[in-house]
Design an enzyme around this catalytic site. Structure first.
Site, PDB file in Angstrom:
ATOM      1  N   GLY A 114       1.107  17.595   4.764  1.00 45.53           N
ATOM      2  CA  GLY A 114       0.898  17.667   3.311  1.00 45.53           C
ATOM      3  C   GLY A 114       1.055  16.335   2.617  1.00 45.53           C
ATOM      4  N   SER A 118      -5.005  12.436   6.232  1.00 43.68           N
ATOM      5  CA  SER A 118      -6.480  12.408   6.276  1.00 43.68           C
ATOM      6  C   SER A 118      -7.057  11.416   5.276  1.00 43.68           C
ATOM      7  CB  SER A 118      -7.073  13.800   6.067  1.00 43.68           C
ATOM      8  OG  SER A 118      -6.281  14.575   5.240  1.00 43.68           O
ATOM      9  N   ASP A 162      -6.164  12.989  -3.456  1.00 42.47           N
ATOM     10  CA  ASP A 162      -5.555  12.261  -2.338  1.00 42.47           C
ATOM     11  C   ASP A 162      -6.173  10.878  -2.190  1.00 42.47           C
ATOM     12  OD1 ASP A 162      -4.343  14.662  -2.047  1.00 42.47           O
ATOM     13  OD2 ASP A 162      -5.293  15.195  -0.159  1.00 42.47           O
TER      14      ASP A 162
HETATM   15  C1  GLA Z   1      -5.189  18.805  -0.454  1.00 47.19           C
HETATM   16  C2  GLA Z   1      -6.513  18.278  -1.012  1.00 47.19           C
HETATM   17  C3  GLA Z   1      -6.353  17.754  -2.431  1.00 47.19           C
HETATM   18  C4  GLA Z   1      -5.617  18.748  -3.328  1.00 47.19           C
HETATM   19  C5  GLA Z   1      -4.350  19.270  -2.639  1.00 47.19           C
HETATM   20  C6  GLA Z   1      -3.696  20.379  -3.421  1.00 47.19           C
HETATM   21  O1  GLA Z   1      -4.287  17.750  -0.262  1.00 47.19           O
HETATM   22  O2  GLA Z   1      -7.032  17.270  -0.199  1.00 47.19           O
HETATM   23  O3  GLA Z   1      -7.619  17.440  -2.967  1.00 47.19           O
HETATM   24  O4  GLA Z   1      -6.457  19.788  -3.737  1.00 47.19           O
HETATM   25  O5  GLA Z   1      -4.619  19.759  -1.335  1.00 47.19           O
HETATM   26  O6  GLA Z   1      -3.266  19.910  -4.646  1.00 47.19           O
END
Ligand code: GLA
Length: 375
Positions: A114, A118, A162
């Site tokens: 989390g 990526s 992200d």
């Molecule tokens: C992942 C996705 C992001 C976002 C988060 C949740 O990390 O890549 O774009 O949507 O989940 O906030």
């Protein structure tokens, strides 16, 4: 196999992971998020090889693969797709600008936790190639093409948060990002005497990518239904909670819950920023708990391990707030912890977690750092 010792790098890139203080599953709904780049990162070493192919070595996976630049197609191996997708999308914007290169990738970012290994990989590859071949991509182009790579090659229909945080992160600052306009403010991340601690549940349920795309579709369904009566709203985050509530009897329960969470979380993010600016850290922490409650019960992207970790901190007066971060179904919780009690927290919660789930917990001490960078 590429040999690190003999490898003469022409470009070395550091590409960080990211945290998100609040505003989860909000980016693809056009609202506000509050991420930051962190000091845990991927390091990528590049050199040109004067050929028409690329050799990529990952020291974490301990293997390498070869890409033919004439044939940028999806692979069966997931991590290859992050790289192939970036090359493909650079070629869409700047055709034939990428030539053969070799790359060694090292990482201290745990996968599937989390904190966006990526986006770090995608943006690190894009930035490195941009520098190596002097392609002239802007930051925004790197952000968007990295996101597109994830959509088309990896298959997760992620938002922009992200990649934005990985590229635009600044030391000791949070990014209050409007995901519709991409305007942003940098906010000083001053939590003193508290610090940020990540607790990695070390579970990563395979639901993550498919359920993520399902949530995105559910939000779209809610928006389409609301737009029939209220055509002025373009994004779910623009719809006030009172209007969403009018749809309680019309929408299927799950779809209604998703919409309610989204509008509440977007408002909560703005409220949390106000508290932070006033240094009301107690109220800021409460917003994190409320966010987790919504993610758990309305948006349903948490899991029992994450819920346990968050719940456990509620009785500890030295933790101001905690919640899951990122896409969900595993990975880390973020915790705002009194700086002299960090070790007590880790000791206390690790023992309880291991006893309950028979899984080891790992704590990640992290600071807020710069975005992707040529070093
Ligand atoms: C992942 C996705 C992001 C976002 C988060 C949740 O990390 O890549 O774009 O949507 O989940 O906030």
């Amino acid at each position: 196999m590429l040999d690190k010792k003999a490898f003469k790098s022409e470009v070395v890139i550091e590409s960080p992971g990211r945290i998100n203080l609040i505003g989860e599953h909000i980016d693809y709904n056009g609202g506000y998020v509050l991420p930051a780049a962190i000091d845990k990162k991927i390091t990528l070493h590049f050199r040109k090889n004067n050929s028409n192919s690329c050799e990529i070595y990952s020291s974490n996976f301990k293997n390498s693969f070869t890409i033919s630049l004439n044939k940028l197609e999806k692979s069966e191996v997931e991590w290859h797709n992050f790289i192939l997708g970036v090359l493909f999308h650079i070629d869409v914007i700047k055709p034939n600008s990428v030539k053969g290169f070799d790359c060694i990738i090292e990482s201290d970012l745990p996968l599937g936790s989390g904190i966006s290994s990526s986006a770090a990989l995608e943006c690190g590859i894009a930035k490195g190639i941009n520098e190596l071949f002097d392609i002239g991509l802007s930051d925004l182009e790197i952000i968007k093409l990295s996101r597109d790579a994830e959509h088309t090659f990896v298959g997760t229909k992620c938002g922009i948060m992200d990649q934005f945080a990985v590229v635009k992160g600044e030391k000791d600052h949070l990014i209050l990002l409007n995901c519709e306009t991409l305007d942003y403010d940098l906010i000083e991340a001053d939590f003193n005497p508290y610090v940020i601690v990540l607790l990695n549940s070390n579970v990563s349920h395979n639901l993550a990518s498919s359920a993520y795309n399902v949530r995105r579709d559910e939000c779209k369904k809610a928006l389409v239904a609301i737009q029939k009566k209220n055509p002025k709203y373009q994004f779910l985050t623009e719809v006030p909670a009172q209007i969403v509530e009018e749809f309680k009897v019309i929408l299927p329960e799950k779809i209604y819950n998703r919409a309610l969470y989204v509008t509440q979380e977007n408002q909560r993010t703005l409220k949390a920023v106000k508290y932070l600016k006033k240094k009301d850290l107690y109220s800021f922490g409460q917003c994190l708990y409320q966010s987790h409650h919504g993610l758990q019960n309305l948006y349903e992207v948490s899991c029992k391990e994450l819920d346990f970790l968050v719940e456990h901190t509620k009785d500890l007066d030295y933790v101001l707030g905690a919640r899951m971060i990122g896409g969900g179904f595993g990975g880390c919780t973020i915790n705002i912890v009194y700086k002299y009690k960090v070790e007590s927290l880790i000791k206390n919660i690790s023992a309880a977690y291991e006893e309950h789930f028979n899984i080891k917990l790992s704590a990640i001490h992290t600071t807020i750092s710069h975005g992707v960078k040529n070093i």
